[in-house]
Design an enzyme around this catalytic site. Structure first.
Site, PDB file in Angstrom:
ATOM      1  N   CYS A  90      11.239 -15.911 -20.401  1.00  0.00           N
ATOM      2  CA  CYS A  90      10.649 -17.015 -21.174  1.00  0.00           C
ATOM      3  C   CYS A  90      11.729 -18.074 -21.351  1.00  0.00           C
ATOM      4  CB  CYS A  90      10.158 -16.526 -22.527  1.00  0.00           C
ATOM      5  SG  CYS A  90       9.556 -17.850 -23.620  1.00  0.00           S
ATOM      6  N   CYS A 204       8.930 -23.463 -17.511  1.00  0.00           N
ATOM      7  CA  CYS A 204       8.117 -22.624 -18.390  1.00  0.00           C
ATOM      8  C   CYS A 204       7.560 -21.534 -17.494  1.00  0.00           C
ATOM      9  CB  CYS A 204       6.997 -23.443 -19.032  1.00  0.00           C
ATOM     10  SG  CYS A 204       5.841 -22.452 -19.996  1.00  0.00           S
TER      11      CYS A 204
END
Length: 244
Positions: A90, A204
């Protein structure tokens, strides 16, 4: 002959679940990136896919609980289970990487630094890096800081475009991928290119689920794939794990 500590491959610990599809994508890319002649040559990977970790974007925007404690506890669990180094699947969660570093005594490999290095390694003449990144990641300045340290500039989406990106992101997290989401992400990538980006970073972990290198007029660096490839080199001791 018995394998010595110096000879064995490192065990990778993955702080995951942010979100679950992105963690699964990282594992798939790690497996694909590992050259093997038989199943047993694949790397050992410990994954704590914990979707109960509080939302990173909400916390960074001042609207929710900090995930720092949950991320740190996940890191400790992985070290206790035998991980030799850690990664987080992440990008935005790297705003809390100090919590990881303070919680464990094993190295942490930064997805942000690895993707920023990849931009220079693969595209040394590129000067402006476009960021397809979540609001929290942008507000924390994670890539902006890392890219600036490498004497390059970044290009970000406008406020309106960032709202569109956030909507696409949560559609992927909750409903999966669709042609409409793919088209929307491609349009945002085109906007960054029109604004002057030489290279785009899929900054992302949900972005590579709908956008790949070759889909746009400029190269796209998949931070997830890049991290997977780097983990193979570190786990097999081809390169030394970076440390701060």
């Amino acid at each position: 002959m018995r394998e010595t500590t110096e000879d064995r491959e490192f065990v990778i610990g993955v702080i995951g679940g942010m979100g679950p599809m992105a963690t699964a994508d990282f594992l798939a890319k790690l497996t694909t990136a590992t050259p093997v002649t038989k199943e047993q040559e694949h790397l050992r990977v410990l994954i704590d896919s914990n979707p109960k970790i509080p939302d990173r974007n909400s916390a960074l925007l001042g609207d929710g609980e900090s995930p720092a404690n949950a991320i740190a506890q996940t890191a400790r669990n992985l070290q206790h289970c035998g991980a030799d180094f850690l990664v987080m699947a992440c990008n935005t969660a790297h705003a809390f990487e100090n919590a990881v570093r303070h919680a464990v005594s094993i190295p942490f490999v930064s997805m942000i630094d690895e993707a920023s290095d990849a931009c220079l390694r693969l595209h040394p003449n590129a000067r402006r890096m476009g960021l397809l990144a979540a609001p929290g990641c942008l507000n924390a300045g994670l890539y902006q800081t890392a890219i600036a340290r490498r004497d390059r500039d970044t290009v970000a989406l406008s406020e309106r475009q960032q709202a569109d990106f956030a909507s696409l992101l949560y559609q992927i997290k909750t409903r999966g991928v669709s042609d409409a989401v793919r088209d929307g992400m491609k349009a945002l990538g085109d906007a960054l290119i029109d604004a002057g980006a030489d290279v785009l970073i899929a900054a992302c972990t949900e972005v590579p689920l709908v956008l790949s290198d070759g889909d746009l007029r400029r190269p796209v660096i998949d931070a997830t794939s890049n991290l997977a490839a780097r983990c193979v080199r570190y786990a097999r001791r081809i390169e030394t794990i970076p440390s701060l």
